[in-house]
Design an enzyme around this catalytic site. Structure first.
Site, PDB file in Angstrom:
ATOM      1  N   ASP A  16       0.887  -1.116   0.120  1.00 47.86           N
ATOM      2  CA  ASP A  16      -0.072  -0.027   0.136  1.00 47.86           C
ATOM      3  C   ASP A  16       0.885   1.137  -0.010  1.00 47.86           C
ATOM      4  O   ASP A  16       2.045   1.310   0.458  1.00 47.86           O
ATOM      5  CB  ASP A  16      -1.054  -0.016   1.066  1.00 47.86           C
ATOM      6  CG  ASP A  16      -2.051   0.877   1.085  1.00 47.86           C
ATOM      7  OD1 ASP A  16      -2.246   1.410  -0.018  1.00 47.86           O
ATOM      8  OD2 ASP A  16      -2.822   1.112   2.051  1.00 47.86           O
ATOM      9  N   ASN A  64     -10.643  -2.246  -6.581  1.00 48.99           N
ATOM     10  CA  ASN A  64      -9.987  -1.403  -7.344  1.00 48.99           C
ATOM     11  C   ASN A  64     -10.586  -0.979  -8.737  1.00 48.99           C
ATOM     12  O   ASN A  64     -10.064  -0.101  -9.458  1.00 48.99           O
ATOM     13  CB  ASN A  64      -8.451  -1.841  -7.521  1.00 48.99           C
ATOM     14  CG  ASN A  64      -7.625  -1.988  -6.425  1.00 48.99           C
ATOM     15  OD1 ASN A  64      -6.733  -2.576  -6.220  1.00 48.99           O
ATOM     16  ND2 ASN A  64      -7.951  -0.978  -5.528  1.00 48.99           N
TER      17      ASN A  64
END
Ligand code: FPP
Length: 239
Positions: A16, A64
């Site tokens: 991340d 996503n």
């Protein structure tokens, strides 16, 4: 690796902070993803060197798709670029590629490239580099429940025969046996949540977090986290 009490067979990483890494440098977000892709090489080679059996990397989640289409398109290109650039090195290091996720709605080129990488490395006996790509754990569990329900419906099994092993065997990690469940999960960038990642498989895993963004995460950071993990006592609910 490690001693008998503290095996580290399966390491999972939520990579991340690519976007914030880029923002901090006044660069477009895709540059963060590009740098993040390059960082996979170093970390994967180190994991392989350490004798880890499976390295699972969360590269694209089922959520996503909601990102701006430019970014989604860029992320869909990354496997193409990654295997183009690093396949020789993966081969040299005997690394086997696996893709974990719902591959049916990937763009054709992305799908082809991932299938090719799986085939090219199929006979390698070293670490499995497992990309979670278009992966979501709730969808994975729903999928498993549907497969098992079908068996009950077809009279192949009784509902009372459903046990933890059967659920596990119907998840997308089934082909990673006997290392389906991560021993250690790392998440970078200071966020401390699972984001729909391996909900079943992480039931007894140890977690390590760092504030560093993924492109800045180094081999040294990895080694330190592993050393910390090795000091912990895993009890799996027992005393
Ligand atoms: C999270 O950062 C990262 C991603 C959504 C993508 C991760 C993908 C890679 C590192 C490369 C994948 C490579 C291959 C070969 C498949 P973010 O964009 O959420 O960062 P932010 O939270 O700072 O915005």
């Amino acid at each position: 690796m490690g001693n008998d009490n503290k095996p580290l067979n399966h390491l999972a990483i939520i990579m991340d902070g690519n976007g914030r890494w880029a923002k901090k440098r006044h660069l477009p977000r895709f540059m963060g993803h590009r740098q993040g892709m390059d960082n996979i090489r170093k970390i994967a080679l180190e994991a392989n060197r350490l004798g880890i059996k499976v390295l699972t990397l969360y590269a694209f989640s089922t959520e996503n798709w909601a990102r701006p289409s430019d970014e989604v398109n860029y992320l869909m290109r990354l496997p193409i670029d990654f295997f183009d650039k690093f396949m020789p090195e993966l081969q040299e290091n005997n690394v086997r590629v696996n893709i974990m996720g719902f591959s049916d709605n990937l763009p054709e080129k992305t799908y082809e490239v991932t299938q090719k990488a799986i085939k090219q490395t199929a006979s390698n006996t070293g670490m499995v580099l497992n990309f979670a790509f278009n992966y979501g754990s709730r969808a994975e569990i729903v999928n498993a429940v549907q497969k098992i329900a079908k068996k009950v419906q077809d009279g192949e099994i009784n509902a009372s025969q459903i046990d933890e092993q059967m659920v596990s065997d119907n998840l997308l990690t089934e082909n990673l046996k006997p290392y389906t469940d991560p021993d250690l999960l790392i998440r970078t960038s200071g966020e401390e949540r699972l984001s729909n990642f391996m909900l079943w498989q992480l039931a007894y895993s140890e977690f390590e977090f760092t504030d560093k963004f993924w492109p800045d995460f180094t081999v040294d950071d990895l080694d330190k986290m592993i050393a910390d993990y090795q000091k912990r006592e895993r009890r799996f609910g027992k005393v």
